[in-house]
Design a protein around this motif. Structure first.
Motif, PDB file in Angstrom:
ATOM      1  N   THR A 207       6.477   4.671  -8.417  1.00 61.76           N
ATOM      2  CA  THR A 207       7.737   4.148  -7.881  1.00 61.76           C
ATOM      3  C   THR A 207       8.918   5.023  -8.307  1.00 61.76           C
ATOM      4  OG1 THR A 207       7.942   2.673  -9.772  1.00 61.76           O
ATOM      5  CG2 THR A 207       6.938   1.765  -7.769  1.00 61.76           C
TER       6      THR A 207
ATOM      7  N   GLY B   2      11.526   1.770  -6.876  1.00 57.70           N
ATOM      8  CA  GLY B   2      11.529   2.912  -5.969  1.00 57.70           C
ATOM      9  C   GLY B   2      12.847   3.124  -5.257  1.00 57.70           C
TER      10      GLY B   2
ATOM     11  N   PHE C 269       7.913  -2.805  -5.923  1.00 58.83           N
ATOM     12  CA  PHE C 269       8.412  -1.537  -5.392  1.00 58.83           C
ATOM     13  C   PHE C 269       9.918  -1.348  -5.596  1.00 58.83           C
ATOM     14  CE2 PHE C 269       4.642  -2.427  -2.661  1.00 58.83           C
ATOM     15  CZ  PHE C 269       3.893  -1.309  -3.002  1.00 58.83           C
TER      16      PHE C 269
ATOM     17  N   ARG D 205       4.084   8.535  -2.284  1.00 63.23           N
ATOM     18  CA  ARG D 205       4.781   7.282  -1.959  1.00 63.23           C
ATOM     19  C   ARG D 205       3.750   6.256  -1.495  1.00 63.23           C
ATOM     20  NH1 ARG D 205       8.979   9.699  -0.079  1.00 63.23           N
ATOM     21  NH2 ARG D 205       9.931   7.808   0.757  1.00 63.23           N
TER      22      ARG D 205
END
Lengths: 137, 137
Positions: free
Chosen positions: A67, B43, B40, A88
């Motif tokens: 991440t 990210g 996530f 990713r």
């Protein structure tokens, strides 16, 4: 419906090793070929040389769990979604390039950044244009 | 590696029926939210309001076999790859929009064209820009 991808073809580029791949697409780069599988060739009808297309492709052998990661300057960890890195959750590459030629299911463009043999996912007429002022991979 | 997608979140839009969805993104359209799953959210670090992002999302209940289909004007069958239609072998939607706000894993943008609840696949910093002269879906 399960979200699985089908490869519509592959991409031929000059690059056989990751370290040879440029960081981003280059409108003045070498010729590359989008080789569309026979059963999808009809899908190209209506596309014309000179037209800009959005090309989606699939990066393999990437880290799908990171991440945060280093940016090119390597000074700090940055969120994956703030980078163009192939590492990713869904390693889909995107490029907007003009069509050079179309010949029997082979679409030529200039300057893709991926390994030769990369799986092709989609071609769309571009309503997006390259902003050559940025390089954020 | 099998080419399977993982959903990184979902998209909230005002549209609950296909017929309500606009044909393309609209930079002046209503606010939509990219709601990123907890695992996530890291990210997103490094993304900033005002920055343009490339958003990839997954259209469901589409025809993944049509190689030719009608365009908006409906006058002739055109190759799927010459259209922005969601009916394509890999029904991935793409939009480039500026970030309005980012708040705890929720990224707000204006004018997405998809149903509310659409699965989110990826966010990338845009090196692509909308060409508002075209509408090719």
């Amino acid at each position: 419906m399960k979200a699985t991808l089908q490869f519509i073809g592959h991409i031929d580029t000059p690059y056989t090793a990751i370290e040879d791949c440029p960081n981003n697409v280059d409108l003045n780069g070498p010729l590359c070929q989008l080789v569309v599988h026979e059963e999808f060739i009809n899908g190209l009808s209506g596309l014309l040389p000179g037209q800009k297309i959005l090309i989606l492709y699939w990066f393999e052998n990437t880290d799908r769990n990171a991440t945060k990661q280093e940016s090119n300057n390597g000074e700090e960890l940055i969120g994956t979604f703030a980078l163009r890195s192939p590492h990713r959750p869904n390693p889909i590459g995107a490029a907007v390039l003009p069509i050079e030629t179309i010949d029997h299911g082979v679409v030529s463009v200039k300057g893709l950044d991926c390994l030769t043999g990369t799986h092709l996912l989609d071609i769309k007429p571009a309503i997006l244009q390259e902003d050559s002022n940025k390089n954020t991979k």
